[in-house]
Scaffold this motif. Sequence first.
Motif, PDB file in Angstrom:
ATOM      1  N   ILE A  72      -2.724  -0.978   5.896  1.00 57.94           N
ATOM      2  CA  ILE A  72      -2.806  -2.072   6.656  1.00 57.94           C
ATOM      3  C   ILE A  72      -2.478  -1.951   8.104  1.00 57.94           C
ATOM      4  O   ILE A  72      -1.148  -1.397   8.272  1.00 57.94           O
ATOM      5  CB  ILE A  72      -1.826  -3.463   6.281  1.00 57.94           C
ATOM      6  N   ASP A  73      -2.946  -2.361   9.067  1.00 59.93           N
ATOM      7  CA  ASP A  73      -2.786  -1.957  10.631  1.00 59.93           C
ATOM      8  C   ASP A  73      -3.555  -3.104  11.235  1.00 59.93           C
ATOM      9  O   ASP A  73      -4.375  -3.919  10.809  1.00 59.93           O
ATOM     10  CB  ASP A  73      -3.167  -0.670  10.871  1.00 59.93           C
ATOM     11  N   CYS A  77      -5.438  -5.643   8.879  1.00 61.35           N
ATOM     12  CA  CYS A  77      -6.082  -5.554   7.742  1.00 61.35           C
ATOM     13  C   CYS A  77      -6.312  -3.681   7.525  1.00 61.35           C
ATOM     14  O   CYS A  77      -5.947  -2.982   8.632  1.00 61.35           O
ATOM     15  CB  CYS A  77      -7.530  -5.992   7.558  1.00 61.35           C
ATOM     16  N   ASP A  78      -7.090  -3.149   6.499  1.00 61.37           N
ATOM     17  CA  ASP A  78      -7.543  -1.794   6.442  1.00 61.37           C
ATOM     18  C   ASP A  78      -8.768  -1.825   7.196  1.00 61.37           C
ATOM     19  O   ASP A  78      -9.657  -2.272   6.616  1.00 61.37           O
ATOM     20  CB  ASP A  78      -7.441  -1.401   4.917  1.00 61.37           C
ATOM     21  N   SER A  79      -8.832  -1.338   8.283  1.00 60.79           N
ATOM     22  CA  SER A  79     -10.120  -1.171   8.946  1.00 60.79           C
ATOM     23  C   SER A  79     -11.126  -0.161   8.372  1.00 60.79           C
ATOM     24  O   SER A  79     -12.465  -0.653   8.230  1.00 60.79           O
ATOM     25  CB  SER A  79      -9.808  -0.771  10.590  1.00 60.79           C
ATOM     26  N   LYS A 103      -2.854 -12.822  11.152  1.00 58.82           N
ATOM     27  CA  LYS A 103      -3.075 -12.775  12.660  1.00 58.82           C
ATOM     28  C   LYS A 103      -2.060 -11.647  13.032  1.00 58.82           C
ATOM     29  O   LYS A 103      -1.160 -11.582  13.106  1.00 58.82           O
ATOM     30  CB  LYS A 103      -2.656 -14.067  13.362  1.00 58.82           C
ATOM     31  N   ALA A 104      -2.674 -10.810  14.027  1.00 61.34           N
ATOM     32  CA  ALA A 104      -1.931  -9.515  14.711  1.00 61.34           C
ATOM     33  C   ALA A 104      -1.276 -10.240  16.006  1.00 61.34           C
ATOM     34  O   ALA A 104      -1.647 -10.979  16.660  1.00 61.34           O
ATOM     35  CB  ALA A 104      -2.695  -8.378  15.020  1.00 61.34           C
ATOM     36  N   ILE A 108      -5.160   8.828   5.172  1.00 60.24           N
ATOM     37  CA  ILE A 108      -5.032   8.283   6.498  1.00 60.24           C
ATOM     38  C   ILE A 108      -3.580   7.590   6.866  1.00 60.24           C
ATOM     39  O   ILE A 108      -3.135   8.229   7.899  1.00 60.24           O
ATOM     40  CB  ILE A 108      -5.941   7.106   6.666  1.00 60.24           C
ATOM     41  N   LYS A 109      -2.983   7.029   5.936  1.00 57.04           N
ATOM     42  CA  LYS A 109      -1.637   6.562   5.858  1.00 57.04           C
ATOM     43  C   LYS A 109      -0.639   7.497   6.104  1.00 57.04           C
ATOM     44  O   LYS A 109       0.334   7.506   7.093  1.00 57.04           O
ATOM     45  CB  LYS A 109      -1.316   5.637   4.833  1.00 57.04           C
ATOM     46  N   HIS A 110      -0.846   8.875   5.412  1.00 58.01           N
ATOM     47  CA  HIS A 110      -0.068   9.976   5.376  1.00 58.01           C
ATOM     48  C   HIS A 110       0.111  10.524   6.879  1.00 58.01           C
ATOM     49  O   HIS A 110       0.898  11.110   7.445  1.00 58.01           O
ATOM     50  CB  HIS A 110      -0.075  10.834   4.348  1.00 58.01           C
ATOM     51  N   CYS A 111      -1.097  10.661   7.478  1.00 57.11           N
ATOM     52  CA  CYS A 111      -1.273  11.203   8.829  1.00 57.11           C
ATOM     53  C   CYS A 111      -0.675  10.335   9.958  1.00 57.11           C
ATOM     54  O   CYS A 111       0.137  10.820  10.697  1.00 57.11           O
ATOM     55  CB  CYS A 111      -2.855  11.194   9.177  1.00 57.11           C
ATOM     56  N   LEU A 112      -0.830   9.127   9.626  1.00 59.13           N
ATOM     57  CA  LEU A 112      -0.239   8.107  10.663  1.00 59.13           C
ATOM     58  C   LEU A 112       1.364   8.114  10.642  1.00 59.13           C
ATOM     59  O   LEU A 112       2.053   8.163  11.677  1.00 59.13           O
ATOM     60  CB  LEU A 112      -0.661   6.851  10.554  1.00 59.13           C
TER      61      LEU A 112
END
Length: 872
Positions: free
Chosen positions: A433-434, A474-476, A593-594, A841-845
């Motif tokens: 989620i981002d 959300c997960d884009s 909402k972001a 992807i999450k681990h990279c971020l």
Amino acid sequence: MKYNTMRFLKVSLALVVLLCVVVFTFLAYYMNYQSSATISEIGTIYMAGLNERISMHFETTIDYNLNQIESIVQNYPPRSADYGTLAENMGSNALERGFVSLALYAEDGAFEMLCGEQIQVTDPEPFFRSMQSQEKKVAVGTDETDDSIVLLGVPAAYEMADGRESLALVVALPTDYFKQILALDADESNPLVYSHVIRKDGTFVIQSSDAYRGNYFDRLRSLYQGENLEEAEKHITDLYEAMQKNEPYSVVYHLPGERRHLYCTSLPNSEWYLVTAMPYGQLDEVVSSMGNTWTSLVLGGCALILIVLGSIFVYYFRLTRQQMVDLDNARKTAEKSLTMAVDARRDAEKAQRAAEHANKAKSEFLSNMSHDIRTPMNAIVGMTAIATANIENRQQVQHCLKKISLSSQHLLGLINDVLDMSKIESGKMTLNIDQVSLREVMDSIVSIVQPQVKAKHQNFNVCIYDISSENVCCDSVRLNQVLLNFLSNAIKFTPEGGTIQITLRETESPKGAEYVRILLQVKDTGMGMSEEFKAKVFESFTREDNTRIHRTEGTGLGMAITKYIVDAMGGTIQVESQQGVGTEFNVTLDFEKAEVAEVDMVLPPWNMLVVDDDQQLCESTASALQSIGIKADWVLSGEEAVEMVVKKHQRREDYQVILLDWKLPGMDGISTAKAIHARMEGDIPILLISAYDWGEIEDEARQAGITGFISKPLFKSTLFYGLKKFADGKEEGEPKEESPHHAIDFNGKHVLLAEDNELNWEIAEELLTDLGLQLDHAENGQICVEMLQNSQPGHYSAVLMDIRMPVMTGYEAAVAIRKLDHPDANLPIIAMTADAFSEDIKHCLDCGMNAHVAKPIDVREVARLLEKYMEN
């Protein structure tokens, strides 16, 4: 027979035991209840008598003091002497009788002191009414030091110092006098009983020594120690209503750990009430002792009955058990053998069915995958051979490479689907989620599918309705995957010339104001589905067995993966389809909402015209334009647009900008633009709106007088930034010419690429140097960190990081770079790896990287991310 007998005995025993327990428990409870009720009744009688005795004592005391005042009046009648002599004599006589103050009470409520300290009435209105009505009255007052005193008034008409005539003669006594006379602190027969004299508002007139509050109502609240305050408020309300009605009030209230009995009656010749309280502590101990005695008797009686019944049950049980044990054993042996045989048969049938199903599913899947994987592989191998054989024919080689690229992308999609399904079935697929921009998501989707739509000559449209919250959480990646799965299927199963439409609309979310509900619709005019297949479209490895789709490639996993992602996001998905008509997928998702700082989107108050054959799109676009300060009209065809522009020109209300759809029924967008310029003297800026690529129609559009292009979907921000360039640097109402298309320029930019595979390095270097980038190679993560640490500040603009490398992985390298004492420690790091799942992807971020690109790399995506992060 044995089981029936045993069941009868057990049930009978249980019922008798239950009956005994219920009967004896009821008796104990009933006797305790009766004891408590009797004690409460006796307490009420006792306290009523006690209050009556105190009231009579109070009345006697009051009458005595009132008679004393009347004696003063008789001994010194009005006008029997001059004022000074009369005041002196009356004051001396009052002090001799034990009064602490004597005063004349005037018509205006003022006191003229004859002796003692100045006094005043605490509640003057009732006292004044009684004196005015020639009644005797007792009231509460205060002296000069604010000490509480008791005032007694008798009507008397004396001439006062200023010549007025008094209303009454008033004396004052200390409250301790009444407290001692009435003996409120304790009762001789019960030293725990105590009494107070209060007023209607709960304030004390006379209080016993244990009262530590200034108001009796507050005392009641404090006794509950913060528990059951509702019960305390109920007692206070009932007590107040009883005092209002001048009725006796009696209640037993339950405090934490004890009970108390409260009794209240009114006192004569006053606005006062006598409240007497008696704790039931000792009496409750007696009741509790009686209850324990009764409980012991119940337990003893129950135990005796149970012993007798148990003895009878054991004796009878032994007699019957010995007689039936052999028969029971034989029956058990037979039943056990039969059960084992039945279970064995069922297990064998179940295992056989499972094996058959697994074999069938495996065979079907391998058959599909064999065909679907061999098809692109055959194209890759065949086109490679053709290209090699025709190496001198540049055009033939380019054609083969194009086919190889398309087949490779298709093969990659098949592999991704299989891997995603493996993750789903193992329960390891997660959401990352981002903050996500819906506008960027839709723009990306449109750019991805445009080449496929163009290749099949299909009509493609994107509609955005009432989107006010463009930024959500959300997960884009997974949202893109859902949209691409739908659109890929729509393109795949829609014939040439067919229509595909994706619609996005926003409504209120039932989750609350912090969320927004997004409704996604993907609709096509393709071949559709049968009712039988529609029911299982979201099952794994499922494809409709129909000759219409035998030439369409796929694993049958896309819809199953899509359904899983939508479910994981907490959404719903519905499908409507009819063979030969088309298919419609509807997805409902609730996104948080972001929290993004919004840009103040305001443009000059232009008059604009929106031209599109979709009425909802026109209305939504007009509403979005209005929100950024622009007044917009709309029409549904090119002919209406020309007519509207002419009318506005005749009224000298020309439009400053026209938004014109390219694909219009009848007169298309380019023809409409030509007709408008032909009928107008000056040029009106016309912007073409379309989901298609501007490049393929740019020359024809420019020749028709079209100023520029805005790509669908038309979000509010899309309209603002698309029109803002016309407002910058010009006076209000005069649009500016559209700036040329921005080209990515990386000339002179140095990028450090960490990659341990020589072939991957060669491919990346060849692709990225074409963009103007200058690449340096690091064979592993450790070398990458050292090269960056030893570089001059500003030398490297970004790092492209592989993950699986020897010595130091990409994750470890990213963490190490962020910890460096170097000015470029915060430069952009983009993961470029074959680890492409959400958790990767999450681990990279989490390790400090800025973005993630999956291998095989898409050079356009790499360029977009480099441009995004290098500019920042």
